[in-house]
Design an enzyme around this catalytic site. Structure first.
Site, PDB file in Angstrom:
ATOM      1  N   CYS A 354       8.691   9.962  -2.999  1.00 55.11           N
ATOM      2  CA  CYS A 354       7.286   9.788  -3.356  1.00 55.11           C
ATOM      3  C   CYS A 354       6.624  11.162  -3.356  1.00 55.11           C
ATOM      4  O   CYS A 354       7.026  12.057  -2.602  1.00 55.11           O
ATOM      5  CB  CYS A 354       6.609   8.864  -2.350  1.00 55.11           C
ATOM      6  SG  CYS A 354       4.827   8.687  -2.580  1.00 55.11           S
ATOM      7  N   HIS A 355       5.596  11.330  -4.162  1.00 52.37           N
ATOM      8  CA  HIS A 355       4.905  12.618  -4.220  1.00 52.37           C
ATOM      9  C   HIS A 355       4.273  13.001  -2.878  1.00 52.37           C
ATOM     10  O   HIS A 355       4.052  14.188  -2.624  1.00 52.37           O
ATOM     11  CB  HIS A 355       3.837  12.584  -5.325  1.00 52.37           C
ATOM     12  CG  HIS A 355       4.408  12.770  -6.696  1.00 52.37           C
ATOM     13  ND1 HIS A 355       4.752  14.005  -7.205  1.00 52.37           N
ATOM     14  CD2 HIS A 355       4.712  11.869  -7.661  1.00 52.37           C
ATOM     15  CE1 HIS A 355       5.235  13.865  -8.422  1.00 52.37           C
ATOM     16  NE2 HIS A 355       5.222  12.581  -8.727  1.00 52.37           N
ATOM     17  N   THR A 356       3.996  12.010  -2.037  1.00 46.13           N
ATOM     18  CA  THR A 356       3.448  12.334  -0.721  1.00 46.13           C
ATOM     19  C   THR A 356       4.456  13.121   0.110  1.00 46.13           C
ATOM     20  O   THR A 356       4.086  14.015   0.881  1.00 46.13           O
ATOM     21  CB  THR A 356       3.028  11.050   0.009  1.00 46.13           C
ATOM     22  OG1 THR A 356       2.093  10.340  -0.802  1.00 46.13           O
ATOM     23  CG2 THR A 356       2.383  11.370   1.349  1.00 46.13           C
ATOM     24  N   HIS A 376       9.139   7.826   3.457  1.00 45.30           N
ATOM     25  CA  HIS A 376       8.345   6.671   3.869  1.00 45.30           C
ATOM     26  C   HIS A 376       8.432   5.506   2.891  1.00 45.30           C
ATOM     27  O   HIS A 376       7.713   4.516   3.057  1.00 45.30           O
ATOM     28  CB  HIS A 376       6.877   7.081   4.013  1.00 45.30           C
ATOM     29  CG  HIS A 376       6.239   7.503   2.723  1.00 45.30           C
ATOM     30  ND1 HIS A 376       6.508   8.708   2.129  1.00 45.30           N
ATOM     31  CD2 HIS A 376       5.355   6.861   1.912  1.00 45.30           C
ATOM     32  CE1 HIS A 376       5.818   8.795   1.006  1.00 45.30           C
ATOM     33  NE2 HIS A 376       5.120   7.689   0.848  1.00 45.30           N
ATOM     34  N   GLU A 377       9.314   5.567   1.921  1.00 45.66           N
ATOM     35  CA  GLU A 377       9.427   4.479   0.939  1.00 45.66           C
ATOM     36  C   GLU A 377      10.873   3.998   0.979  1.00 45.66           C
ATOM     37  O   GLU A 377      11.707   4.431   0.198  1.00 45.66           O
ATOM     38  CB  GLU A 377       9.045   5.009  -0.456  1.00 45.66           C
ATOM     39  CG  GLU A 377       8.756   3.909  -1.456  1.00 45.66           C
ATOM     40  CD  GLU A 377       8.117   4.451  -2.725  1.00 45.66           C
ATOM     41  OE1 GLU A 377       6.957   4.899  -2.669  1.00 45.66           O
ATOM     42  OE2 GLU A 377       8.788   4.439  -3.781  1.00 45.66           O
ATOM     43  N   CYS A 406      -0.878  -4.764  13.534  1.00 48.26           N
ATOM     44  CA  CYS A 406      -0.708  -5.419  14.833  1.00 48.26           C
ATOM     45  C   CYS A 406      -1.297  -6.820  14.832  1.00 48.26           C
ATOM     46  O   CYS A 406      -0.880  -7.668  15.633  1.00 48.26           O
ATOM     47  CB  CYS A 406      -1.336  -4.579  15.939  1.00 48.26           C
ATOM     48  SG  CYS A 406      -3.166  -4.501  15.870  1.00 48.26           S
ATOM     49  N   CYS A 409      -6.135  -5.676  16.322  1.00 49.48           N
ATOM     50  CA  CYS A 409      -7.197  -4.675  16.402  1.00 49.48           C
ATOM     51  C   CYS A 409      -8.367  -5.057  15.487  1.00 49.48           C
ATOM     52  O   CYS A 409      -8.280  -5.970  14.659  1.00 49.48           O
ATOM     53  CB  CYS A 409      -6.664  -3.288  16.038  1.00 49.48           C
ATOM     54  SG  CYS A 409      -6.287  -3.056  14.285  1.00 49.48           S
ATOM     55  N   CYS A 412      -7.375  -4.946  11.755  1.00 46.22           N
ATOM     56  CA  CYS A 412      -6.504  -6.025  11.299  1.00 46.22           C
ATOM     57  C   CYS A 412      -7.257  -7.346  11.183  1.00 46.22           C
ATOM     58  O   CYS A 412      -6.946  -8.176  10.328  1.00 46.22           O
ATOM     59  CB  CYS A 412      -5.315  -6.189  12.245  1.00 46.22           C
ATOM     60  SG  CYS A 412      -4.051  -4.906  12.096  1.00 46.22           S
ATOM     61  N   CYS A 420      -4.922  -0.389  10.397  1.00 47.22           N
ATOM     62  CA  CYS A 420      -4.569  -0.735  11.775  1.00 47.22           C
ATOM     63  C   CYS A 420      -4.575   0.507  12.668  1.00 47.22           C
ATOM     64  O   CYS A 420      -4.061   1.563  12.303  1.00 47.22           O
ATOM     65  CB  CYS A 420      -3.188  -1.383  11.798  1.00 47.22           C
ATOM     66  SG  CYS A 420      -2.562  -1.797  13.435  1.00 47.22           S
ATOM     67  N   ARG A 424      -1.720   4.433  15.171  1.00 46.39           N
ATOM     68  CA  ARG A 424      -2.102   5.532  14.286  1.00 46.39           C
ATOM     69  C   ARG A 424      -2.264   6.865  15.019  1.00 46.39           C
ATOM     70  O   ARG A 424      -1.898   7.924  14.495  1.00 46.39           O
ATOM     71  CB  ARG A 424      -3.408   5.172  13.568  1.00 46.39           C
ATOM     72  CG  ARG A 424      -3.907   6.246  12.617  1.00 46.39           C
ATOM     73  CD  ARG A 424      -2.955   6.451  11.443  1.00 46.39           C
ATOM     74  NE  ARG A 424      -3.417   7.491  10.544  1.00 46.39           N
ATOM     75  CZ  ARG A 424      -3.123   8.788  10.660  1.00 46.39           C
ATOM     76  NH1 ARG A 424      -2.357   9.214  11.670  1.00 46.39           N
ATOM     77  NH2 ARG A 424      -3.578   9.657   9.789  1.00 46.39           N
ATOM     78  N   CYS A 484       5.456   1.848  -0.504  1.00 43.95           N
ATOM     79  CA  CYS A 484       4.351   2.762  -0.808  1.00 43.95           C
ATOM     80  C   CYS A 484       3.874   2.614  -2.245  1.00 43.95           C
ATOM     81  O   CYS A 484       3.056   1.782  -2.557  1.00 43.95           O
ATOM     82  CB  CYS A 484       4.749   4.216  -0.518  1.00 43.95           C
ATOM     83  SG  CYS A 484       3.404   5.397  -0.822  1.00 43.95           S
ATOM     84  N   ARG A 681      10.678   6.922 -10.241  1.00 48.20           N
ATOM     85  CA  ARG A 681      11.168   6.794  -8.882  1.00 48.20           C
ATOM     86  C   ARG A 681      12.674   7.042  -8.884  1.00 48.20           C
ATOM     87  O   ARG A 681      13.400   6.473  -9.686  1.00 48.20           O
ATOM     88  CB  ARG A 681      10.884   5.408  -8.298  1.00 48.20           C
ATOM     89  CG  ARG A 681       9.482   5.267  -7.704  1.00 48.20           C
ATOM     90  CD  ARG A 681       9.291   6.198  -6.512  1.00 48.20           C
ATOM     91  NE  ARG A 681       8.033   6.004  -5.816  1.00 48.20           N
ATOM     92  CZ  ARG A 681       6.931   6.701  -6.037  1.00 48.20           C
ATOM     93  NH1 ARG A 681       6.908   7.628  -7.000  1.00 48.20           N
ATOM     94  NH2 ARG A 681       5.845   6.487  -5.328  1.00 48.20           N
TER      95      ARG A 681
END
Length: 686
Positions: A354-356, A376-377, A406, A409, A412, A420, A424, A484, A681
């Site tokens: 991913c570009h992130t 993260h993907e 969760c 919170c 959520c 959430c 974090r 993502c 991708r």
């Protein structure tokens, strides 16, 4: 089969309620009535269909008059068909003396076998064969896109009919169903009279018994039950349904609605939510989520736990480590510690770029920490779990989610918010919540986590809040994309902007995220979709995905801006605009391309560290809304599995976004393709 006669037509919201009359062959030649609500949109195209089955004493009219369903049905473009609850007529046998829970108005959606009733009381065949054929021949219904729901006796009918015909209905829901009729007075009385005293025969009309032997495709049941229902303990037995679904691993969302009774007041309170539930499966446009904290039972999507030989021990494995920014990743052997309390260790199956990830590797991320493990993907399989983890066992298939859930919170619990806070504070620092330390080491030195996922490693440790469990028949090398990018694009349209049918939209940047925005707009019914990019090949893809118009800014005449072009194409600007580039200049262009008075502009792309957005205040004073989205607003653990279901049902694209598949060790080559704009991708397999 006798012909169909239209008895009446009544306008209601943007549609018409029609009543029909016909002679029924399967019900012994008696005359039957049914009602149908048909949105005006059916004049343009065939629409999905939902059957509503009513409860004891009802006719085809009760739901139509009392439920308040039609405004939402028109909005969602759903046809509703409401049959009577039994055969009718002077020659149709009834109980003597007459009671409310048998005979006329109480057909129980079965096929009778006793001599007195078998000629007429065949409501199962009527609802599943004769009536659908009549509807298909006379109403503009979309073949193959049918759902079913009902109340009380009708809830029993909806559940049993769907379970007896796996795959025939896209979705099923019920209000206060008679869930275990073989064990309650209503069912025992009706079954003994309709079916005789052979109680084994009764089980084919009992949802609890059908669940025990269910062998069809994955199914999601939605059931609402009022806590003040007078019939709850004696007649309805939702706990038996819950236990059967848990034992079988069937996904049941059972909501005990505090203070509600058995009436149409109860139904009218929640009917809109049920229609949104069905619309997701019928149209592929997901705008439904269970209540806060409601996740499938632990048995759903799970099998017998697999025992890992490495449980409780360190694991050595390959990882692509970012030792410093602006340098290629290093493929090295690292150590992954065992999961601690509240943590899960997974073995990754596949990961997409991913570009992130590139953004952080290039040193543009203000939270970027080095050395770290990016990614993260992804998708994977649970290897072992830490103390206190519920709902996950070794062997479960999961998608890591950088937006945790969760269910408890403040964020959520708010509808339409997914930010959430449970972990974090720790994921932003690259550590685990349990002890404030990473679980990765290289040559004895710690490696930071990234976004709470760190998927560029054969094994990883995550907080349980960051894992969405998914069905086992879904291809992990495909559904990894739902962690993502493309999920973010769909959600930006459906959740964040909440695009309305017939609107105009502009999409800036046509990578995988931008194209998924286009896909989401098509499903939302946008009338004009303007795609903006500097690369002609990306514009061609956008047209393939459903864009109606394209703009290449480099081809505009001197002095002509993208904003002015879009305003000219849409009179006052687009109703919705989306930035998928991460460029603050493009973010401004997107805002200024939106319509004055009501335009909504959504920022999806992530800008580099230190960048700020700006525009003239007049742009906001004149009614435009500027907003952003994280992971498309999806509540990860409850909703990502639903996106998987929609993909498996053919409702959403994933395969088309995957342009390259490579071995994990080729990750730096894959990043080169990403930087050159040569892939949407690239999926790396471990």
């Amino acid at each position: 089969m006798a012909g169909l006669t239209e008895v009446s037509v009544t306008r209601c919201f943007n549609g018409s309620l029609k009543r029909f009359e016909h002679g029924s062959t399967v019900l012994g030649g008696c005359t039957m009535k049914f009602a149908a609500y048909v949105p005006d949109a059916a004049a343009e195209q065939k629409l999905p269909l939902i059957f509503w089955l009513s409860g004891l004493t009802c006719t085809d009219e009760n739901f139509a008059q009392k439920s308040g369903a039609f405004e939402t049905a028109a909005e969602l473009r759903l046809i509703l068909v409401m049959p009577d609850t039994s055969p009718r007529g002077d020659d149709v046998p009834d109980e003597t003396p007459k009671t409310y829970d048998f005979g006329h108005g109480a057909g129980f959606y079965l096929n009778a076998t006793t001599e007195k009733y078998k000629k007429h009381y065949n409501m199962l065949d009527y609802v599943t064969k004769e009536l659908p054929a009549l509807v298909a021949a006379n109403l503009p219904v979309l073949p193959g896109y049918t759902s079913i729901m009902g109340h009380s006796m009708g809830g029993h009918g909806a559940l049993t009919i769907a379970l007896k015909s796996p795959g025939a209905y896209k979705s099923v829901s019920a209000f206060a169903p008679i869930a275990n009729p073989t064990q309650v007075p209503w069912g025992k009385k009706a079954f003994s009279l309709y079916l005789g005293e052979a109680q084994e025969e009764w089980k084919q009309y009992d949802a609890v018994e059908l669940i025990k032997s269910y062998a069809g495709p994955p199914v999601h049941l939605l059931v609402d039950q009022g806590t003040k229902d007078n019939f709850l303990a004696e007649q309805l037995k939702p706990d038996a349904l819950k236990a059967a679904c848990a034992e079988k691993g069937i996904n049941l969302t059972l909501r005990m609605q505090e203070g509600h009774d058995h009436s149409f007041y109860f139904i009218s309170t929640f009917i809109k939510d049920h229609l949104h539930f069905h619309a997701a499966q019928l149209t592929g446009l997901l705008r439904w989520c269970p209540d806060a904290g409601m996740l499938p039972s632990p048995e759903v999507f799970s099998a017998a736990p697999e025992v890992s030989p490495h449980a409780g021990k360190d694991i050595e494995c390959l990882a692509a480590v970012a030792f410093e920014p602006k340098k290629p990743l290093s493929i090295v052997k690292i150590t992954v510690g065992p999961p601690q309390k509240g943590e899960v260790r997974i073995k990754h199956t596949a990961v997409a770029l991913c570009h992130t990830d590139a953004y952080t590797l290039d040193g543009c991320d203000p939270e970027g920490l080095f050395p770290c493990i990016l990614g993260h993907e992804a998708s994977g399989v649970v290897e072992s779990i830490g103390e206190g983890v519920e709902g996950l066992v070794p062997g479960d298939h999961v998608i890591p989610c950088y937006q945790a859930y969760c269910g408890c919170c403040k964020f959520c619990k708010r509808p339409d918010i997914n930010l959430c806070t449970s972990v974090r504070a720790f994921t932003g620092k690259g550590v685990m919540a349990g002890d404030g330390k990473p679980r990765f080491t290289y040559e004895g030195k710690p490696l930071y986590h990234f976004m709470g996922t760190s998927s560029f490693s054969e094994y990883g440790v995550l907080h349980a809040e960051s894992l969405a469990k998914v069905r086992r028949d879904a291809p992990l090398e495909k559904v990894c994309l739902l962690g993502c990018g493309i999920a973010t694009g769909w959600g930006a349209v459906w959740n964040t902007a909440q695009v309305t049918r017939g609107s105009t939209a502009a999409v800036f940047g046509l990578g995988a995220v931008g194209l998924s925005v286009v896909e989401g707009l098509v499903k939302a019914g946008a009338e004009k979709i303007i795609a903006v990019d500097l690369l002609e090949e990306k514009l061609a893809l956008a047209k393939k995905w459903g864009a109606t118009d394209v703009i290449n800014p480099s081809n505009l005449p001197a002095g002509r801006t993208v904003q002015s072009e879009i305003v000219a194409m849409t009179e006052f600007g687009a109703d919705y605009t989306f930035d998928c580039t991460g460029s603050v200049q493009v973010m401004r262009s997107a805002l200024e391309s939106s319509a004055r008075g009501w335009g909504v502009s959504v920022v999806i792309g992530v800008a580099a560290a230190g960048q700020e957005i700006s525009t003239r205040p007049f742009q906001l004073v004149t009614g435009r809304t500027w907003k952003g989205t994280a992971f498309g607003g999806w509540k990860s653990r409850p909703q990502v599995p639903m996106l998987v279901d929609l993909y498996m049902a053919g409702q959403l694209k994933i395969d088309e976004y995957i342009t390259h598949t490579m071995d994990f060790k080729q990750i730096n080559e894959a990043f080169d393709l990403l930087h050159k704009g040569q892939c949407l991708r690239c999926v790396l397999k471990f």
